[in-house]
Design an enzyme around this catalytic site. Structure first.
Site: not given
Ligand SMILES: *Cc1c(COP(=O)(O)O)cnc(C)c1O
Length: 376
Positions: A48, A100, A172, A197
């Site tokens: 962890r 998001y 992000d 992603k």
């Molecule tokens: C999917 C996504 C998130 C969140 O990520 P998870 O892995 O689904 O928790 C945050 N920002 C963007 C732009 C995303 O496409």
């Protein structure tokens, strides 16, 4: 070896010291032998806190984003929360109006419980950002290109604004990936990824990460918070995401070429009202995108002249593209965001978001053409 194609193949990937295996092992151990007074043998104690497989991925992500260190989490949202919840109580955070949905929910439902308050502003409008900064603003959150309207904000200008105010800039970078855009080099302090992603890249692993410009007090607090609250990445997930990194630059080139072709086809179609793709010269953020991105990415959205009904009809008529949420995998995914957002939907009702996949371009164009043709 600083070119990203080379970094992607090799960073965090030294052959295993004991066996010479070219592919890194997955260390599943939850606990690591130590001396009688807790002396560490190889730097590890308990999974962890940190573990060797996650360390390799963190090394790779820091190299790809040109950062000083990375921290991985069990999902993108865990990474986002890990950063925002590390801000002191009383902080104000500026978030983008188009972003998001999880960021919006976190800001509305959970950050206030910790005395952290967020307000939304159009991050593409620098005057509006300047006006929205408050004395207690500690962090500006950018997402560019943004979800789902592909708005583009100027990272270098936002960094200057935030820093002039004594605030941090977090970005992000999920849509662009470090192959197309490196926010830390433009002045951002922290980069966040949903590695679920493009980095994972195959729609089969969840994960998130933060990459820091400096290993400073903030990095230390977020590391400690992750250790205590436990939002760590599982070793097998870390291993899959590291594998995804290897082919990221090659995949992004293909995603970008396919997305550009689809955007150009859609923009010329009479049933389409607007196409949101920063690679199109008509996109309001095109000049900024051309400056700060290497290419325009694999995500686009478009609006139908026929409103919600037409959007749903097209989504339903696609044969190759799959109706599903998420993005960044090999298969083209389409989503009517307003339906998914539910009662509090903010996305336009006539908008479809497309994660343009790795299929042959002509097959993709043919699929969207036949679906649009059925609108009659
Ligand atoms: C999917 C996504 C998130 C969140 O990520 P998870 O892995 O689904 O928790 C945050 N920002 C963007 C732009 C995303 O496409």
């Amino acid at each position: 070896m600083s070119r990203i194609e080379t970094l992607a193949v090799h960073a965090g990937g030294e052959p295993d010291e004991t066996t010479g295996a070219v592919v890194p092992p997955i260390h599943l151990a939850t606990t690591f032998r130590h001396g009688p007074a807790g002396e560490r043998v190889a730097g590890y104690e308990y999974q962890r806190e940190s573990n060797p497989t996650q360390d390799r991925l963190e090394t790779a992500l820091a190299a790809l984003e040109n950062g000083a260190g990375a921290l991985c989490f069990g999902s993108g949202m865990a990474a986002m929360a890990g950063l925002l919840e590390s801000l002191p109580a009383g902080s104000h955070v500026l978030i983008p109006t188009d972003c998001y949905t999880g960021l919006r929910a976190l800001s509305a439902e959970f950050l206030p419980e910790r005395g952290i308050h967020a307000s939304a502003v159009d991050m593409a409008d620098l005057d509006a950002v300047q006006a929205a900064l408050r004395p207690e603003t500690k962090l500006v959150w950018a997402e560019t290109p943004s979800n789902p309207q592909l708005r583009v904000s100027d990272i270098a200008a936002l960094a200057a604004l935030a820093h002039g105010h004594g605030a941090l800039l977090a970005c992000d970078n999920t849509f662009a990936t470090p192959v197309l855009q490196r926010p830390l080099e433009l002045g951002a302090d922290v980069v966040m990824h949903s590695t679920t992603k493009y980095l994972g890249g195959h729609s089969d692993v969840m994960g998130g990460a933060l990459v820091f410009a400096r290993r400073d007090d903030l990095y230390g607090r977020v590391f400690h918070r992750r250790h205590v609250t436990g939002g760590i990445l599982a070793p097998f997930s870390a291993w899959l995401i590291l594998r995804g990194c290897r082919s990221l630059p090659a995949r992004m080139a293909w995603h970008c070429a396919n997305a550009r072709a689809l955007a150009e086809m859609l923009v010329a179609h009479p049933a389409v009202e607007a196409v949101h793709y920063p690679g199109l010269a008509s996109h309001p953020g095109h000049a900024v995108a051309a400056r700060q991105m290497r290419d325009a990415g694999g995500m686009l959205s478009f609006r139908l002249r026929g409103g919600r009904e037409a959007a749903l009809a097209v989504a339903g008529a696609l044969e190759l593209a799959i109706n599903a949420t998420s993005l960044g995998g090999p298969e083209t995914l389409v989503e009517h965001r307003a339906s998914i957002e539910g009662a509090n939907a903010v996305s336009p009702a006539n908008l479809l978001r497309v994660s343009v996949g790795l299929e042959h371009r002509e097959d993709l164009l043919a699929d969207f053409s036949q679906a649009l043709a059925r609108l009659g």
